[in-house]
Design an enzyme around this catalytic site. Sequence first.
Site, short mmCIF file in Angstrom:
data_model
loop_
_atom_site.label_atom_id
_atom_site.label_comp_id
_atom_site.label_asym_id
_atom_site.label_seq_id
_atom_site.Cartn_x
_atom_site.Cartn_y
_atom_site.Cartn_z
N ALA A 125 52.13 35.03 36.76
CA ALA A 125 52.55 36.26 37.44
C ALA A 125 52.31 37.41 36.46
CB ALA A 125 54.02 36.16 37.86
N ALA A 127 50.75 40.77 36.47
CA ALA A 127 50.79 42.24 36.53
C ALA A 127 52.14 42.75 36.03
CB ALA A 127 50.53 42.72 37.95
N PRO A 128 52.14 43.94 35.40
CA PRO A 128 51.01 44.86 35.19
C PRO A 128 50.12 44.53 34.00
CG PRO A 128 53.01 45.83 34.33
CD PRO A 128 53.43 44.54 34.97
N GLY A 129 50.48 43.51 33.22
CA GLY A 129 49.58 43.08 32.16
C GLY A 129 50.14 43.09 30.76
N LYS A 131 52.20 41.07 29.21
CA LYS A 131 52.19 39.75 28.55
C LYS A 131 50.77 39.19 28.45
CE LYS A 131 56.84 39.05 30.29
NZ LYS A 131 56.81 40.32 31.07
N ASP A 176 48.98 32.87 45.51
CA ASP A 176 50.36 32.43 45.40
C ASP A 176 50.38 31.40 44.27
OD1 ASP A 176 52.76 30.89 45.71
OD2 ASP A 176 52.93 31.58 47.77
N ASP A 194 56.35 33.87 34.05
CA ASP A 194 57.35 34.93 34.06
C ASP A 194 57.69 35.16 35.53
OD1 ASP A 194 58.97 36.96 32.80
OD2 ASP A 194 57.55 38.45 33.56
N CYS A 247 63.64 38.23 34.12
CA CYS A 247 64.41 39.39 33.66
C CYS A 247 65.72 39.47 34.45
CB CYS A 247 63.61 40.69 33.78
SG CYS A 247 63.04 41.06 35.46
#
Length: 479
Positions: A125, A127-129, A131, A176, A194, A247
């Site tokens: 997962a 975006a936004p980038g 990691k 997905d 994440d 998070c």
Amino acid sequence: MAQHTVYFPDAFLTQMREAMPSTPSFDDFLAACQRPLRRSIRVNTLKISVADFLRLTAPYGWTLTPIPWCEEGFWIERDNEDALPLGSTAEHLSGLFYIQEASSMLPVAALFADGNAPQRVMDIAAAPGSKTTQIAARMNNEGTILANEFSASRVKVLHANISRCGISNVALTHFDGRVFGAAVPEMFDAILLDAPCSGEGVVRKDPDALKNWSPESNQEIAATQRELIDSAFHALRLGGTLVYSTCTLNREENEAVCLWLKETYPDAVEFLPLGDLFPGTNKALTEEGFLHVFPQIYDCEGFFVARLRKTQAIPALPTPKYKVGNFPFSPVKDREAGQIRQAAASVGLNWDENLRPWQRDKELWLFPVGIEALIGKVRFSRLGIKLAETHNKGYRWQHEAVIALASPDNENAFELTPQEAEEWYRGRDVYPQAAPVADDVLVTFQHQPIGLAKRIGSRLKNSYPRELVRDGKLFTSNA
């Protein structure tokens, strides 16, 4: 720092009282959530060393406090916070740093802990980038990263950040995340999940983050997370490392998801404790060895990180029924590849054996070698970097290739003044006082490549991509 009012549902507060350890106190938690989040950045070591970055930015008067779990990460304080957005500084525009919340640097730190050096990594997962770019820097642009994003609207942002940071070893997919276990079983040395979550840890950044919160929603999200971690575990090779992070703060989306995986595959899942990840982990360490970071512990966003190893093969999932379609690229023959490499070197573009040229019609691309094993198994949104377009007179080199591959020490490099660099970022042609000799000019600022220009008389014709052109206040306004 000013307070702000966070919305807390009563049921959430009850849940947090039960989930939180005895120290620090619940009042400390509530007080921390009302404080605005500290800004933080991560130096992009693909572009510049931490020491050189600190020297470069020293005249600005920024207060940079090291983040304990990421040696290239810093909390940042500026006297002129309102004068110039961080995203409009020259250093950000040229990819020297990424604006990234401190706690979100934890998962990648865990992924590479204890000398782990994976060669094929998946970010499920992405975006936004933040990691993905952190992983690429840890891998020094070597090996291969598959960066997946389920949200179509966020794939474009993901690619823009990868390109700005000069990353060449990434393939993008738009799926997905639950498909990967069946589609690419046991293909990855390391996987970062994440996971999408209820976002309970981000209230310091978004005071209304819990407006739609409910225990029922948490349960639905946790069910999806179990499916995602199961898929990720199937895609992980034997002996590989999986990092699961969120998070959010409740146990149902965190510890319980990891414990469910271990209950499902008791002989195949080994929890790898994170107690030695950085000094002070004992404040957030769970009995399983996970990190459950409440906002008051390190004065950052709330976060959860778990690391585990696959110690035994598990039964394969049914082969997916979808069709990938024909792969529209073909590898460039060795002789032509040598000619392309020679032509690219003449304008300062060079690459190593980790990248191989491929062709689609008149387009030339560089793909990371490690991705070839995945061709035919998944459909890619974008692969590697677009190197050039061919035409009658040669090659039209692409901006993303310049940012990723150019050496500022090349003989055709031309350093712009701050005013000229700002004109460049605004998409305007540049008229330097002393025009360069070469016709194809590698434009640099602060000794960093920022584009390729054609010299036409005394003018440098701007080739900065239209979608990246900036307006408004830029860095010379703050000089």
